[in-house]
Design a protein around this motif. Structure first.
Motif, short mmCIF file in Angstrom:
data_model
loop_
_atom_site.label_atom_id
_atom_site.label_comp_id
_atom_site.label_asym_id
_atom_site.label_seq_id
_atom_site.Cartn_x
_atom_site.Cartn_y
_atom_site.Cartn_z
N UNK A 110 -47.83 43.72 -44.33
CA UNK A 110 -47.23 42.43 -44.05
C UNK A 110 -47.20 41.55 -45.30
N UNK A 111 -48.28 41.60 -46.08
CA UNK A 111 -48.35 40.81 -47.31
C UNK A 111 -47.30 41.28 -48.31
N UNK A 112 -47.17 42.60 -48.46
CA UNK A 112 -46.20 43.16 -49.41
C UNK A 112 -44.78 42.83 -48.96
N UNK A 113 -44.54 42.90 -47.65
CA UNK A 113 -43.22 42.55 -47.14
C UNK A 113 -42.89 41.09 -47.48
N UNK A 114 -43.84 40.21 -47.23
CA UNK A 114 -43.63 38.79 -47.54
C UNK A 114 -43.37 38.57 -49.02
N UNK A 115 -44.15 39.26 -49.86
CA UNK A 115 -43.96 39.14 -51.30
C UNK A 115 -42.59 39.65 -51.72
N UNK A 116 -42.17 40.76 -51.09
CA UNK A 116 -40.86 41.33 -51.41
C UNK A 116 -39.75 40.37 -51.02
#
Length: 110
Positions: free
Chosen positions: A6-12
């Motif tokens: 979820x964090x990586x998705x948000x960062x992306x």
């Protein structure tokens, strides 16, 4: 490809948003340069050099625009490959890119 956290998705998604904003800003600047190029009434060698400078800047801005678009596309592909939604307003970016290229091509042919 494995699911993004979820964090990586948000960062992306934040990265896509930042790149899209940069892309839009470059396109606005390119349009302003084109407007300036055809409104400036400088003659002689000074006017010619100024026109060359504006043309050179626009050519460099085209490279930047292309690179930004490629990065946006790559991040969107990452989201799609991870089973997520379309990512960003990719179609809008593509339309803006094509429109700016069309304007540039038209102005450049004159």
């Amino acid at each position: 490809m494995a699911q993004l956290s979820q964090q990586t998705e948000g960062d992306t998604r934040n990265g896509i948003n930042a790149l899209e904003q940069a892309f839009s800003a470059v396109q606005r600047s390119r349009q302003e340069v084109e407007n300036t190029k055809y409104q400036v009434g400088m003659g002689g060698s000074t006017g010619g050099k100024y026109q060359e400078l504006l043309t050179k800047w626009d050519n460099q801005a085209e490279v930047i625009s292309r690179n930004l678009k490629e990065m946006i596309d790559e991040l969107n592909n990452t989201l799609r490959e991870s089973g997520l939604t379309e990512g960003s307003t990719n179609d809008t970016v593509n339309q803006a890119y094509q429109q700016s290229q069309s304007v540039f091509d038209t102005l450049n042919s004159n």
